[in-house]
Scaffold this motif. Structure first.
Motif, PDB file in Angstrom:
ATOM      1  N   ARG A 107       0.828  -1.216   0.000  1.00  0.00           N
ATOM      2  CA  ARG A 107       0.000   0.000   0.000  1.00  0.00           C
ATOM      3  C   ARG A 107       0.859   1.261   0.000  1.00  0.00           C
ATOM      4  O   ARG A 107       0.480   2.282  -0.586  1.00  0.00           O
ATOM      5  CB  ARG A 107      -0.923  -0.024   1.222  1.00  0.00           C
ATOM      6  N   ALA A 108       2.017   1.172   0.624  1.00  0.00           N
ATOM      7  CA  ALA A 108       2.911   2.325   0.690  1.00  0.00           C
ATOM      8  C   ALA A 108       3.827   2.421  -0.529  1.00  0.00           C
ATOM      9  O   ALA A 108       4.672   3.318  -0.584  1.00  0.00           O
ATOM     10  CB  ALA A 108       3.756   2.239   1.954  1.00  0.00           C
ATOM     11  N   ALA A 109       3.652   1.511  -1.507  1.00  0.00           N
ATOM     12  CA  ALA A 109       4.511   1.466  -2.700  1.00  0.00           C
ATOM     13  C   ALA A 109       5.980   1.349  -2.317  1.00  0.00           C
ATOM     14  O   ALA A 109       6.861   1.955  -2.934  1.00  0.00           O
ATOM     15  CB  ALA A 109       4.277   2.683  -3.584  1.00  0.00           C
ATOM     16  N   ALA A 110       6.244   0.554  -1.285  1.00  0.00           N
ATOM     17  CA  ALA A 110       7.613   0.335  -0.812  1.00  0.00           C
ATOM     18  C   ALA A 110       8.100  -1.036  -1.279  1.00  0.00           C
ATOM     19  O   ALA A 110       7.295  -1.929  -1.558  1.00  0.00           O
ATOM     20  CB  ALA A 110       7.657   0.406   0.718  1.00  0.00           C
ATOM     21  N   PRO A 111       9.407  -1.239  -1.369  1.00  0.00           N
ATOM     22  CA  PRO A 111       9.931  -2.553  -1.777  1.00  0.00           C
ATOM     23  C   PRO A 111       9.525  -3.639  -0.791  1.00  0.00           C
ATOM     24  O   PRO A 111       9.449  -3.403   0.422  1.00  0.00           O
ATOM     25  CB  PRO A 111      11.447  -2.347  -1.765  1.00  0.00           C
ATOM     26  N   VAL A 112       9.280  -4.843  -1.309  1.00  0.00           N
ATOM     27  CA  VAL A 112       8.973  -6.009  -0.474  1.00  0.00           C
ATOM     28  C   VAL A 112       9.946  -7.112  -0.869  1.00  0.00           C
ATOM     29  O   VAL A 112      10.011  -7.510  -2.027  1.00  0.00           O
ATOM     30  CB  VAL A 112       7.528  -6.487  -0.682  1.00  0.00           C
ATOM     31  N   TRP A 113      10.683  -7.623   0.107  1.00  0.00           N
ATOM     32  CA  TRP A 113      11.698  -8.653  -0.127  1.00  0.00           C
ATOM     33  C   TRP A 113      11.265  -9.905   0.619  1.00  0.00           C
ATOM     34  O   TRP A 113      11.122  -9.894   1.832  1.00  0.00           O
ATOM     35  CB  TRP A 113      13.047  -8.157   0.371  1.00  0.00           C
ATOM     36  N   GLY A 114      11.050 -10.993  -0.112  1.00  0.00           N
ATOM     37  CA  GLY A 114      10.565 -12.228   0.488  1.00  0.00           C
ATOM     38  C   GLY A 114      11.626 -12.942   1.312  1.00  0.00           C
ATOM     39  O   GLY A 114      12.756 -12.471   1.478  1.00  0.00           O
ATOM     40  N   SER A 115      11.264 -14.115   1.811  1.00  0.00           N
ATOM     41  CA  SER A 115      12.167 -14.868   2.689  1.00  0.00           C
ATOM     42  C   SER A 115      13.230 -15.651   1.914  1.00  0.00           C
ATOM     43  O   SER A 115      14.180 -16.149   2.506  1.00  0.00           O
ATOM     44  CB  SER A 115      11.366 -15.839   3.564  1.00  0.00           C
TER      45      SER A 115
END
Length: 335
Positions: A107-115
């Motif tokens: 929602r914040a348009a921030a990067p998401v890095w998985g496990s």
């Protein structure tokens, strides 16, 4: 710049494998006592630390949407408890919920890095009372410092064995001199995804690090100073996380149709079918997976994505479970 990197990276060949970070959503932060005020401050600190770990970059702490949610940090938690750390330091251990945290970052348009993250070898030399020595896997001050720092940023890592084979391949003098061909040759022995190489010097009661990180086509020089081994390791781990997250974290693209139709072959059993769906559904960039058709060993899937398909492929490249076929029109499942 980060977005441009992600949109073009699909053209780059990556020959790495991933390690799964355990306890990615668990954070332990120091706390003075068990009062409500101290607990509230510690939860806010844990929330910020979790945002940095999940995105890979400290830039998220400048995101107004994320910082606006800090006062609601407890709504993203699943549990918390007090425990004792080293030297009986009081810690507040917080576990955050994966789904809500990922949706918040989206929602914040921030990067998401998985496990699923690349494992980094640490080839380090330090000057000590015994002269210049290699930092190895045995217990010690530097091992503890890097263990805490890399865990804090959610980075899989390993020390080389520094057995006879390593010592012959890379004498400490060569590591200290940062002879890159010798370091690369020694690092090739291990099945990790890249390495950090450098030398640590004690200077006037402080510490300095000079070296570089090498990962796939990334070659990034580092020069860091700090007052303690723990702070130096934290600075180095932060640099490593920032560079790797540029490659592997996924940034949601707002206002773009991110539906993708793909064909996957190699589905020979029901176990393959179930494993494929579970694997895709677990990816941080995949909102939903719908089976459109199934024919013998092939399935057609409609994916609802948070970002472009090329970015999703790049985030899965380390796992090597889905690869393009020779014609480039379908994908092959490699369980």
């Amino acid at each position: 710049m980060r977005l441009l990197t992600f949109l073009t990276i699909f053209c780059i060949s990556i020959s790495a494998s991933a390690a799964t970070v355990k306890d990615l959503y668990d954070v332990a932060v120091p706390v003075e006592d068990q009062t409500e005020e101290s607990r509230s401050d510690a939860i806010g600190g844990a929330f910020q630390r979790m945002l940095v770990r999940l995105s890979g970059t400290e830039q998220v702490l400048e995101n107004p949407v994320l910082m606006g949610e800090q006062s609601n940090a407890q709504s993203y938690m699943s549990s918390l408890r007090y425990e004792r750390g080293t030297e009986e330091q009081l810690l507040l251990s917080v576990t955050f919920m994966a789904g809500p945290m990922q949706k918040l970052l989206e929602r914040a348009a921030a990067p998401v890095w998985g496990s699923s993250r690349p494992r980094t070898q640490l080839w380090l030399a330090v000057n000590s009372d015994e002269g210049r020595t290699a930092v190895g896997p045995e217990e010690g001050e530097w091992k503890a410092a890097f263990d805490g720092a890399m865990r804090r940023r959610g980075l899989p890592w390993m020390f080389p064995a520094w057995d006879l084979e390593d010592q012959m391949a890379l004498p400490v003098a060569s590591l200290w001199g940062l002879f890159e061909e010798d370091i690369a040759s020694a690092a090739a022995r291990y099945s990790s995804d890249g390495y950090l190489a450098g030398r640590i010097m004690a200077v006037g009661g402080a510490y300095s690090f000079t070296g570089y990180i090498h990962h796939s086509d990334i070659r990034h020089s580092l020069s860091v100073q700090a007052d303690t081994p723990e702070l130096l390791a934290l600075e180095i781990a932060a640099e490593v996380a920032e560079k790797l997250s540029e490659r592997y974290a996924v940034i949601p693209l707002a206002g773009i149709d991110n539906n993708e139709l793909i064909r996957v072959t190699g589905i020979n059993t029901f176990a393959d079918y179930r494993a494929l769906l579970e694997y895709l559904s677990a990816n941080v960039a995949v909102r939903d997976v719908v089976v459109v058709a199934s024919d013998r060993d092939e399935v057609t899937l409609a994916l609802d994505l948070t970002t472009g398909w090329s970015q999703v492929l790049d985030s899965m490249a380390l796992d090597k479970k889905i690869i393009a076929d020779e014609e480039g029109v379908a994908y092959v499942w490699q369980r």
